[in-house]
Design a protein around this motif. Structure first.
Motif, PDB file in Angstrom:
ATOM      1  N   TYR A 222      13.444  60.902  25.828  1.00  0.00           N
ATOM      2  CA  TYR A 222      13.737  62.184  26.183  1.00  0.00           C
ATOM      3  C   TYR A 222      13.080  62.687  27.400  1.00  0.00           C
ATOM      4  O   TYR A 222      11.798  62.437  27.655  1.00  0.00           O
ATOM      5  CB  TYR A 222      13.429  63.075  24.956  1.00  0.00           C
ATOM      6  CG  TYR A 222      14.240  64.266  24.763  1.00  0.00           C
ATOM      7  CD1 TYR A 222      15.404  64.227  24.245  1.00  0.00           C
ATOM      8  CD2 TYR A 222      13.878  65.431  25.627  1.00  0.00           C
ATOM      9  CE1 TYR A 222      16.142  65.543  23.957  1.00  0.00           C
ATOM     10  CE2 TYR A 222      14.694  66.812  25.329  1.00  0.00           C
ATOM     11  CZ  TYR A 222      15.697  66.573  24.625  1.00  0.00           C
ATOM     12  OH  TYR A 222      16.281  67.966  24.325  1.00  0.00           O
ATOM     13  N   PRO A 223      13.943  63.327  28.291  1.00  0.00           N
ATOM     14  CA  PRO A 223      13.338  63.591  29.756  1.00  0.00           C
ATOM     15  C   PRO A 223      12.094  64.554  29.390  1.00  0.00           C
ATOM     16  O   PRO A 223      12.212  65.520  28.694  1.00  0.00           O
ATOM     17  CB  PRO A 223      14.215  64.443  30.459  1.00  0.00           C
ATOM     18  CG  PRO A 223      15.720  63.966  29.791  1.00  0.00           C
ATOM     19  CD  PRO A 223      15.247  63.628  28.433  1.00  0.00           C
ATOM     20  N   GLU A 224      10.910  64.069  30.219  1.00  0.00           N
ATOM     21  CA  GLU A 224       9.617  64.612  30.107  1.00  0.00           C
ATOM     22  C   GLU A 224       9.657  66.391  30.300  1.00  0.00           C
ATOM     23  O   GLU A 224       8.986  66.925  29.555  1.00  0.00           O
ATOM     24  CB  GLU A 224       8.819  64.048  31.077  1.00  0.00           C
ATOM     25  CG  GLU A 224       7.365  64.570  30.811  1.00  0.00           C
ATOM     26  CD  GLU A 224       6.351  63.759  31.616  1.00  0.00           C
ATOM     27  OE1 GLU A 224       5.113  64.093  31.622  1.00  0.00           O
ATOM     28  OE2 GLU A 224       6.925  62.698  32.230  1.00  0.00           O
ATOM     29  N   THR A 225      10.635  66.630  31.448  1.00  0.00           N
ATOM     30  CA  THR A 225      10.702  68.151  31.700  1.00  0.00           C
ATOM     31  C   THR A 225      11.189  69.063  30.755  1.00  0.00           C
ATOM     32  O   THR A 225      11.102  70.061  30.338  1.00  0.00           O
ATOM     33  CB  THR A 225      11.284  68.276  32.933  1.00  0.00           C
ATOM     34  OG1 THR A 225      12.544  67.889  32.781  1.00  0.00           O
ATOM     35  CG2 THR A 225      10.613  67.705  33.955  1.00  0.00           C
ATOM     36  N   GLN A 226      11.919  68.315  29.385  1.00  0.00           N
ATOM     37  CA  GLN A 226      12.646  68.987  28.569  1.00  0.00           C
ATOM     38  C   GLN A 226      12.066  68.812  26.946  1.00  0.00           C
ATOM     39  O   GLN A 226      12.516  69.283  26.125  1.00  0.00           O
ATOM     40  CB  GLN A 226      14.191  68.471  28.361  1.00  0.00           C
ATOM     41  CG  GLN A 226      14.847  68.538  29.694  1.00  0.00           C
ATOM     42  CD  GLN A 226      15.134  69.941  30.188  1.00  0.00           C
ATOM     43  OE1 GLN A 226      15.304  70.993  29.151  1.00  0.00           O
ATOM     44  NE2 GLN A 226      15.038  70.159  31.315  1.00  0.00           N
ATOM     45  N   HIS A 227      10.729  68.302  27.021  1.00  0.00           N
ATOM     46  CA  HIS A 227      10.152  68.017  25.971  1.00  0.00           C
ATOM     47  C   HIS A 227       9.667  69.225  25.135  1.00  0.00           C
ATOM     48  O   HIS A 227       9.489  69.470  23.869  1.00  0.00           O
ATOM     49  CB  HIS A 227       8.628  67.392  26.067  1.00  0.00           C
ATOM     50  CG  HIS A 227       8.633  65.989  26.389  1.00  0.00           C
ATOM     51  ND1 HIS A 227       7.732  65.088  26.677  1.00  0.00           N
ATOM     52  CD2 HIS A 227       9.793  65.052  26.469  1.00  0.00           C
ATOM     53  CE1 HIS A 227       8.089  64.033  27.040  1.00  0.00           C
ATOM     54  NE2 HIS A 227       9.406  63.916  26.871  1.00  0.00           N
ATOM     55  N   TRP A 228       9.652  70.347  25.889  1.00  0.00           N
ATOM     56  CA  TRP A 228       9.510  71.590  25.267  1.00  0.00           C
ATOM     57  C   TRP A 228      10.423  72.197  24.175  1.00  0.00           C
ATOM     58  O   TRP A 228      10.281  72.753  23.129  1.00  0.00           O
ATOM     59  CB  TRP A 228       9.308  72.560  26.301  1.00  0.00           C
ATOM     60  CG  TRP A 228      10.625  73.128  27.079  1.00  0.00           C
ATOM     61  CD1 TRP A 228      11.049  72.432  28.359  1.00  0.00           C
ATOM     62  CD2 TRP A 228      11.665  74.233  26.767  1.00  0.00           C
ATOM     63  NE1 TRP A 228      12.320  73.025  28.585  1.00  0.00           N
ATOM     64  CE2 TRP A 228      12.647  74.016  27.686  1.00  0.00           C
ATOM     65  CE3 TRP A 228      11.866  74.835  25.591  1.00  0.00           C
ATOM     66  CZ2 TRP A 228      13.743  74.668  27.659  1.00  0.00           C
ATOM     67  CZ3 TRP A 228      12.986  75.694  25.568  1.00  0.00           C
ATOM     68  CH2 TRP A 228      13.991  75.561  26.642  1.00  0.00           C
ATOM     69  N   ARG A 229      11.776  71.631  24.601  1.00  0.00           N
ATOM     70  CA  ARG A 229      12.756  71.581  23.746  1.00  0.00           C
ATOM     71  C   ARG A 229      12.667  71.136  22.316  1.00  0.00           C
ATOM     72  O   ARG A 229      12.846  71.949  20.987  1.00  0.00           O
ATOM     73  CB  ARG A 229      14.258  71.490  24.102  1.00  0.00           C
ATOM     74  CG  ARG A 229      14.413  72.360  25.536  1.00  0.00           C
ATOM     75  CD  ARG A 229      15.565  71.488  26.213  1.00  0.00           C
ATOM     76  NE  ARG A 229      16.758  71.017  25.610  1.00  0.00           N
ATOM     77  CZ  ARG A 229      17.821  70.547  26.299  1.00  0.00           C
ATOM     78  NH1 ARG A 229      17.376  70.341  27.683  1.00  0.00           N
ATOM     79  NH2 ARG A 229      18.761  70.077  25.641  1.00  0.00           N
ATOM     80  N   ILE A 230      12.142  69.980  22.112  1.00  0.00           N
ATOM     81  CA  ILE A 230      11.927  69.409  20.800  1.00  0.00           C
ATOM     82  C   ILE A 230      10.709  69.957  20.236  1.00  0.00           C
ATOM     83  O   ILE A 230      10.644  70.260  18.972  1.00  0.00           O
ATOM     84  CB  ILE A 230      11.506  67.919  21.187  1.00  0.00           C
ATOM     85  CG1 ILE A 230      12.767  67.156  21.562  1.00  0.00           C
ATOM     86  CG2 ILE A 230      10.877  67.256  19.961  1.00  0.00           C
ATOM     87  CD1 ILE A 230      12.768  65.688  21.613  1.00  0.00           C
ATOM     88  N   ASP A 231       9.533  70.323  21.133  1.00  0.00           N
ATOM     89  CA  ASP A 231       8.476  70.965  20.578  1.00  0.00           C
ATOM     90  C   ASP A 231       8.764  72.343  19.836  1.00  0.00           C
ATOM     91  O   ASP A 231       8.061  72.518  18.652  1.00  0.00           O
ATOM     92  CB  ASP A 231       7.277  71.426  21.581  1.00  0.00           C
ATOM     93  CG  ASP A 231       6.862  70.112  22.058  1.00  0.00           C
ATOM     94  OD1 ASP A 231       6.814  69.118  21.341  1.00  0.00           O
ATOM     95  OD2 ASP A 231       6.101  70.055  23.307  1.00  0.00           O
ATOM     96  N   LEU A 232       9.524  73.070  20.503  1.00  0.00           N
ATOM     97  CA  LEU A 232       9.983  74.433  19.765  1.00  0.00           C
ATOM     98  C   LEU A 232      10.749  74.095  18.713  1.00  0.00           C
ATOM     99  O   LEU A 232      10.638  74.933  17.614  1.00  0.00           O
ATOM    100  CB  LEU A 232      10.793  75.204  21.128  1.00  0.00           C
ATOM    101  CG  LEU A 232      11.281  76.659  20.637  1.00  0.00           C
ATOM    102  CD1 LEU A 232      10.362  77.566  20.203  1.00  0.00           C
ATOM    103  CD2 LEU A 232      12.295  77.052  21.512  1.00  0.00           C
TER     104      LEU A 232
END
Length: 376
Positions: free
Chosen positions: A99-109
């Motif tokens: 999963y793209p590193e810049t989009q990890h916040w979406r999984i975290d949220l």
């Protein structure tokens, strides 16, 4: 009584004396649980001897001689300890896959909101738990799908499911399987006990066929055979296929667990519900099912734990779950070392144990609470 007819009356109260240590306290607990019989005492001594023999080397490998930071050279130089530096280096990949590193916040949220809703739902004294159930089972799945996958309508780039992986996939498949398998399993159990021949036959056929084949076969059928029977435009997503297969497989086993609870219910419960004028679904919802599910809580949780561990098999059909990403990470030639493999499997075992132990403890807490409620 004295000769004059007067009686002695105690006017001073004595302080309560503590129970003897052999009746209440640590020694009493050890006597009741560890040394209740000669055989139990022997097993306790053997277990203590085994732990004393294994524990020093285990502590030395996991902590004392472990490499906590540095590169692969530091791990190769210290062959007697775990290489936790490798886990730290590969943690992002093991956690999120590709999963793209810049989009990890979406999984975290997504996971943070899911965790809050689960705690709210499972916390027995929390207010408005019905609202938590509504949010978790209806609103949250839609929200999580669009947040993780993305959509042009909400301004988030679409991330193909082929890039999803790691611990996130394991949690996703486990939660979906658990959430779907319980209600579907209840319906299958009721269908198997139905007086309508068609419903009973279909339920029995589904349960026996699914339980009669290995989980791997179900995954292959869902992932390889299913696209052959539907038009290409209707072919489900590569991740959705094993998700459906996992949920249906767990539902068949859950149905048998629930059926055991239904059979354990005394006939008087059903007759009492009928005497109150309750219909079939009302009696099931208000009287029979709550008692039946309470009876088989250990079996339900055991099925959940087995499902959580069985998600590792999705790697066979090309899904990079937690264990598969860990396997892929340890094959990195830049991180070759004598303890890399052992460290990887120890880390995997710790993660699986934490989740399974948590489910087990919560089920025990629920059992104790329900028993206390029935006692009053």
């Amino acid at each position: 009584m004295p000769s004059g007819g007067a009686a002695f009356v105690q006017t001073e109260s004595h302080p309560a004396q503590p129970a003897p240590i052999t009746v209440r306290g640590p020694l009493a607990w050890m006597r009741a649980n560890l040394f209740s019989t000669p055989g139990s005492g022997l097993l306790t001594l053997l277990a203590v001897a085994f732990v004393a023999w294994v524990l020093p080397d285990l502590v030395r490998f996991l902590f004392t001689d472990a490499v906590w930071s540095g590169d692969a050279a530091a791990c190769r130089a210290k062959v007697d300890g775990a290489c936790w530096a490798f886990i730290a280096q590969k943690f992002q990949y093991v956690r999120y896959g590709s999963y793209p590193e810049t989009q990890h916040w979406r999984i975290d949220l997504t996971e943070a909101i899911g965790a809050v809703l689960i705690v709210w739902l499972l916390w027995t004294s929390a207010p408005k738990r019905n609202v938590a159930a509504l949010l978790f089972f209806i609103v949250y799945p839609v929200f999580a799908f669009f947040l993780v996958r993305g959509s042009d309508l909400i301004g988030l780039p679409i991330i193909d499911t082929s890039l999803w992986g790691g611990l996130f996939i394991t949690l996703l498949m486990s939660v979906v399987g658990i959430v779907v398998s319980l209600p579907v399993g209840v319906l299958l159990a009721l269908g198997r006990r139905s007086a309508l021949p068609i419903i009973r036959t279909v339920s029995v056929a589904f349960i026996e066929i699914v339980r009669g084949v290995p989980f791997i076969t179900v995954l292959f059928m869902a992932n390889v055979m299913l696209p052959l029977f539907v038009p290409e435009a209707w072919t489900p997503d590569r991740l959705l296929r094993p998700l459906i297969g996992t949920a249906l497989f767990a539902s068949a086993y859950m149905a048998e667990v629930v059926r055991g609870g239904l059979q354990a219910m005394p006939r008087g419960q059903t007759e009492g519900a009928q005497a109150l004028g309750l219909g079939y679904w009302q009696s099931m919802r208000l009287i029979i099912l709550p008692q039946a599910l309470t009876t088989v809580i250990p079996g339900i949780v055991s099925t959940f734990i087995g499902l959580f561990k069985d998600t590792t098999l999705v790697a066979i059909v090309g899904i990079f779950d937690f264990l598969r990403t860990l396997e892929s990470a340890r094959l990195d030639p830049n991180w070759g070392g004598p303890t890399i493999t052992t460290t990887s499997y120890v880390f995997a075992a710790m993660v699986y144990w934490i989740f399974c132990f948590g489910m087990s403890r919560y089920s025990q807490y629920t059992e104790r609470r329900l028993k206390a409620g029935r006692a009053h």
